[in-house]
Scaffold this motif. Sequence first.
Motif, PDB file in Angstrom:
ATOM      1  N   VAL A  80       0.846  -1.203   0.000  1.00  0.00           N
ATOM      2  CA  VAL A  80       0.000   0.000   0.000  1.00  0.00           C
ATOM      3  C   VAL A  80       0.883   1.256   0.000  1.00  0.00           C
ATOM      4  O   VAL A  80       0.628   2.218  -0.741  1.00  0.00           O
ATOM      5  N   LEU A  81       1.948   1.224   0.803  1.00  0.00           N
ATOM      6  CA  LEU A  81       2.856   2.379   0.851  1.00  0.00           C
ATOM      7  C   LEU A  81       3.520   2.603  -0.515  1.00  0.00           C
ATOM      8  O   LEU A  81       3.661   3.750  -0.960  1.00  0.00           O
ATOM      9  N   GLY A  82       3.915   1.514  -1.151  1.00  0.00           N
ATOM     10  CA  GLY A  82       4.531   1.630  -2.473  1.00  0.00           C
ATOM     11  C   GLY A  82       3.570   2.252  -3.471  1.00  0.00           C
ATOM     12  O   GLY A  82       3.940   3.159  -4.232  1.00  0.00           O
ATOM     13  N   ALA A  83       2.327   1.750  -3.466  1.00  0.00           N
ATOM     14  CA  ALA A  83       1.318   2.290  -4.391  1.00  0.00           C
ATOM     15  C   ALA A  83       1.060   3.766  -4.092  1.00  0.00           C
ATOM     16  O   ALA A  83       0.907   4.590  -5.012  1.00  0.00           O
ATOM     17  N   THR A  84       1.053   4.120  -2.804  1.00  0.00           N
ATOM     18  CA  THR A  84       0.819   5.514  -2.424  1.00  0.00           C
ATOM     19  C   THR A  84       1.981   6.395  -2.885  1.00  0.00           C
ATOM     20  O   THR A  84       1.777   7.505  -3.396  1.00  0.00           O
ATOM     21  N   ALA A  85       3.197   5.857  -2.724  1.00  0.00           N
ATOM     22  CA  ALA A  85       4.387   6.628  -3.122  1.00  0.00           C
ATOM     23  C   ALA A  85       4.399   6.903  -4.622  1.00  0.00           C
ATOM     24  O   ALA A  85       4.942   7.916  -5.074  1.00  0.00           O
ATOM     25  N   ILE A  86       3.801   6.013  -5.372  1.00  0.00           N
ATOM     26  CA  ILE A  86       3.717   6.218  -6.831  1.00  0.00           C
ATOM     27  C   ILE A  86       2.585   7.197  -7.145  1.00  0.00           C
ATOM     28  O   ILE A  86       2.711   8.094  -7.986  1.00  0.00           O
ATOM     29  N   THR A  87       1.459   7.015  -6.469  1.00  0.00           N
ATOM     30  CA  THR A  87       0.243   7.757  -6.821  1.00  0.00           C
ATOM     31  C   THR A  87       0.309   9.234  -6.408  1.00  0.00           C
ATOM     32  O   THR A  87      -0.108  10.117  -7.183  1.00  0.00           O
ATOM     33  N   VAL A  88       0.826   9.496  -5.216  1.00  0.00           N
ATOM     34  CA  VAL A  88       0.784  10.878  -4.699  1.00  0.00           C
ATOM     35  C   VAL A  88       1.490  11.861  -5.638  1.00  0.00           C
ATOM     36  O   VAL A  88       0.898  12.879  -6.035  1.00  0.00           O
ATOM     37  N   PRO A  89       2.755  11.592  -6.023  1.00  0.00           N
ATOM     38  CA  PRO A  89       3.378  12.573  -6.946  1.00  0.00           C
ATOM     39  C   PRO A  89       2.634  12.682  -8.275  1.00  0.00           C
ATOM     40  O   PRO A  89       2.583  13.780  -8.868  1.00  0.00           O
ATOM     41  N   PHE A  90       2.064  11.563  -8.723  1.00  0.00           N
ATOM     42  CA  PHE A  90       1.295  11.631  -9.979  1.00  0.00           C
ATOM     43  C   PHE A  90       0.157  12.635  -9.846  1.00  0.00           C
ATOM     44  O   PHE A  90      -0.114  13.414 -10.764  1.00  0.00           O
ATOM     45  N   LEU A  91      -0.502  12.625  -8.672  1.00  0.00           N
ATOM     46  CA  LEU A  91      -1.650  13.508  -8.462  1.00  0.00           C
ATOM     47  C   LEU A  91      -1.225  14.963  -8.297  1.00  0.00           C
ATOM     48  O   LEU A  91      -2.050  15.871  -8.420  1.00  0.00           O
ATOM     49  N   CYS A  92       0.076  15.155  -8.012  1.00  0.00           N
ATOM     50  CA  CYS A  92       0.551  16.526  -7.786  1.00  0.00           C
ATOM     51  C   CYS A  92       0.979  17.229  -9.073  1.00  0.00           C
ATOM     52  O   CYS A  92       1.382  18.405  -9.044  1.00  0.00           O
ATOM     53  N   GLN A  93       0.954  16.565 -10.187  1.00  0.00           N
ATOM     54  CA  GLN A  93       1.396  17.154 -11.456  1.00  0.00           C
ATOM     55  C   GLN A  93       0.379  18.163 -11.992  1.00  0.00           C
ATOM     56  O   GLN A  93      -0.756  18.261 -11.518  1.00  0.00           O
ATOM     57  N   GLN A  94       0.797  18.921 -12.970  1.00  0.00           N
ATOM     58  CA  GLN A  94      -0.149  19.748 -13.731  1.00  0.00           C
ATOM     59  C   GLN A  94      -0.655  18.854 -14.868  1.00  0.00           C
ATOM     60  O   GLN A  94       0.108  18.548 -15.783  1.00  0.00           O
ATOM     61  N   PHE A  95      -1.889  18.422 -14.757  1.00  0.00           N
ATOM     62  CA  PHE A  95      -2.417  17.424 -15.704  1.00  0.00           C
ATOM     63  C   PHE A  95      -2.445  17.963 -17.127  1.00  0.00           C
ATOM     64  O   PHE A  95      -2.748  19.143 -17.357  1.00  0.00           O
ATOM     65  N   VAL A  96      -2.122  17.067 -18.046  1.00  0.00           N
ATOM     66  CA  VAL A  96      -2.125  17.416 -19.474  1.00  0.00           C
ATOM     67  C   VAL A  96      -2.999  16.397 -20.205  1.00  0.00           C
ATOM     68  O   VAL A  96      -3.243  15.305 -19.681  1.00  0.00           O
ATOM     69  N   PRO A  97      -3.467  16.737 -21.403  1.00  0.00           N
ATOM     70  CA  PRO A  97      -4.307  15.782 -22.153  1.00  0.00           C
ATOM     71  C   PRO A  97      -3.543  14.482 -22.456  1.00  0.00           C
ATOM     72  O   PRO A  97      -2.310  14.448 -22.414  1.00  0.00           O
ATOM     73  N   THR A  98      -4.305  13.470 -22.804  1.00  0.00           N
ATOM     74  CA  THR A  98      -3.733  12.147 -23.120  1.00  0.00           C
ATOM     75  C   THR A  98      -2.542  12.272 -24.057  1.00  0.00           C
ATOM     76  O   THR A  98      -2.615  12.957 -25.087  1.00  0.00           O
ATOM     77  N   SER A  99      -1.464  11.593 -23.672  1.00  0.00           N
ATOM     78  CA  SER A  99      -0.274  11.603 -24.516  1.00  0.00           C
ATOM     79  C   SER A  99       0.334  10.209 -24.524  1.00  0.00           C
ATOM     80  O   SER A  99       0.426   9.550 -23.486  1.00  0.00           O
ATOM     81  N   LEU A 100       0.745   9.779 -25.717  1.00  0.00           N
ATOM     82  CA  LEU A 100       1.381   8.465 -25.806  1.00  0.00           C
ATOM     83  C   LEU A 100       2.829   8.523 -25.328  1.00  0.00           C
ATOM     84  O   LEU A 100       3.454   7.499 -25.111  1.00  0.00           O
ATOM     85  N   SER A 101       3.361   9.746 -25.185  1.00  0.00           N
ATOM     86  CA  SER A 101       4.724   9.929 -24.650  1.00  0.00           C
ATOM     87  C   SER A 101       4.618  10.793 -23.393  1.00  0.00           C
ATOM     88  O   SER A 101       5.290  11.822 -23.270  1.00  0.00           O
ATOM     89  N   PHE A 102       3.787  10.347 -22.494  1.00  0.00           N
ATOM     90  CA  PHE A 102       3.474  11.149 -21.311  1.00  0.00           C
ATOM     91  C   PHE A 102       4.725  11.514 -20.501  1.00  0.00           C
ATOM     92  O   PHE A 102       4.957  12.687 -20.199  1.00  0.00           O
ATOM     93  N   VAL A 103       5.531  10.553 -20.169  1.00  0.00           N
ATOM     94  CA  VAL A 103       6.701  10.835 -19.310  1.00  0.00           C
ATOM     95  C   VAL A 103       7.740  11.683 -20.040  1.00  0.00           C
ATOM     96  O   VAL A 103       8.153  12.732 -19.515  1.00  0.00           O
ATOM     97  N   PRO A 104       8.188  11.275 -21.241  1.00  0.00           N
ATOM     98  CA  PRO A 104       9.206  12.121 -21.908  1.00  0.00           C
ATOM     99  C   PRO A 104       8.738  13.579 -22.108  1.00  0.00           C
ATOM    100  O   PRO A 104       9.526  14.499 -21.972  1.00  0.00           O
ATOM    101  N   GLU A 105       7.443  13.743 -22.410  1.00  0.00           N
ATOM    102  CA  GLU A 105       6.955  15.099 -22.692  1.00  0.00           C
ATOM    103  C   GLU A 105       6.760  15.929 -21.422  1.00  0.00           C
ATOM    104  O   GLU A 105       6.671  17.151 -21.492  1.00  0.00           O
ATOM    105  N   ASN A 106       6.648  15.252 -20.279  1.00  0.00           N
ATOM    106  CA  ASN A 106       6.353  15.988 -19.041  1.00  0.00           C
ATOM    107  C   ASN A 106       7.402  15.765 -17.954  1.00  0.00           C
ATOM    108  O   ASN A 106       7.156  16.098 -16.794  1.00  0.00           O
ATOM    109  N   ILE A 107       8.564  15.271 -18.358  1.00  0.00           N
ATOM    110  CA  ILE A 107       9.587  14.945 -17.362  1.00  0.00           C
ATOM    111  C   ILE A 107      10.128  16.196 -16.677  1.00  0.00           C
ATOM    112  O   ILE A 107      10.703  16.119 -15.587  1.00  0.00           O
ATOM    113  N   HIS A 108       9.936  17.349 -17.316  1.00  0.00           N
ATOM    114  CA  HIS A 108      10.405  18.607 -16.700  1.00  0.00           C
ATOM    115  C   HIS A 108       9.603  18.931 -15.449  1.00  0.00           C
ATOM    116  O   HIS A 108      10.052  19.683 -14.597  1.00  0.00           O
TER     117      HIS A 108
END
Lengths: 333, 158
Positions: free
Chosen positions: A103-131
């Motif tokens: 559960v802690l591992g899943a939370t550690a992954i999910t929390v930062p994801f939820l803190c991002q500035q959301f962008v529309p669907t992208s097939l290269s989500f990480v490379p395009e938003n790694i900044h």
Amino acid sequence: MIAAAFWILAAVLVSRLYFVVRWGASSAFLGAIGIGVLGLFSTGVVVPEAILDAALGGVNFLHLVRNLCVTAAVWLIREGIFAAYSRDESYRSRFSHRPLAAVLGATAITVPFLCQQFVPTSLSFVPENIHQLPVFVYAGIYMGILALLAVSVLRICLRPQESLPVRVSSRVVAAGMALVAVASAEEIAYMSAMHIDVGSSSFRQVLYVLFSPLFYGGVLLTSLGLGIPPIVKAWRRLQLWDRAALVFLTATLGKAYWGLSHSAWIAGVMRSVWAKHPSAGLYEYVIRSSDHKIALSGRSTPQLSGRVLDAVQARFDGGVGSLESVLPVKAPQ
Amino acid sequence: MEQATLTTDVIATLNLPAYPDLSDLVNAVEGKYGKRLVFEEGTVDNLGEGVTGQWIDTPSQGIVRYLRGARAWTAHVVLHELSHILLGHKGKPLDGLIAGSFFSGIGKRNGVSWMCRAVDVPLDEAEAAAENLAFGLARVLHATPVKEATKAERVFGL
């Protein structure tokens, strides 16, 4: 490669489900395989990613779902393999095997994801938003956890194992996990280079290109490894070698040995396919073959049939000790 | 009685161990027979052309002659003769045998009876029953011990 891994894992899931329901086989790994299938499904092999992500809000939640699925699947594979290789249940008391750790591992992954500035669907989500620092942290934690889990599975899979099918299965899973671990480390290096802007573009490009074959090659090998036990079980249950040999011998020798008519011969071949005890049928051929040598020495056996018969004969001969050693033999007169 | 049922019933009366060998079976048959059994390799001369095995019942013992061949086959010939004993064919030497020229010198003589396993004549009821029982006994002899799955094998679904 992703599609191959998906369909292989789906086939493994169906076969393992069948064995669990039909023959009461262990349900270990079923959860891992099911979640793995779900994770691979989310890569767009059947339904395009854009459609799936749109159903989740169209802001790349599919990426999170996929990564959580992969993490959960590897976690469950690790639990299954620990259960198989450990003498007792003491390993469960370790923190890294407790549900809380998952559960802690899943939370550690999910929390930062939820803190991002959301962008529309992208097939290269990480490379395009790694900044974005949250995306970098999200992907980095995911890859870090996955690498740790993969190394853990790899280590236990390399322990000595008495059973050959288990040994082969776990070695193939180990090879897959090694690739996943390397891919994860390589992806962390790629994301770090992108996020802190170091390294030449060609270096980054090499790292980027390497990820998919390493990672999905690892998933493919893991799927194949988990597919070995159901294949072995089916092979044993269906006695495929004996069945194939019996069908072959009936097809090639049935008429000569039993004097069958054409229709009886066809029926005999069909019965061989569905024989409940194919080895009993093979034994009859072995006996009949020697009978023919005694009574009908003029008849020859086709070469290939003879070789199959020899192989079967050797097996039955091996099951009987020397007659002189087990029978009270009458003294010569 | 249906042959398969007869075979099952006869094997059940032998009280064999879980995975018997040929000597276990011979011991069990001797127990039923009430006499010692001795075995000797036969030849075409003393068995007859086309005959692979023979059981000779004498007042003091049973003699099983077998033609030498592949190991499993020779054991099967012995099983066939043991089957005649188990099926109570004793005392009916030519019962059911279709007379062929090679049987002409065989018969009950001086308290001695004979049963043969011939391969080139049609099997009649007695011979078919003995052969069927021989296959049943062979299945028991060749049964592979069930190996208990290890914990790892169980978890892996084997």
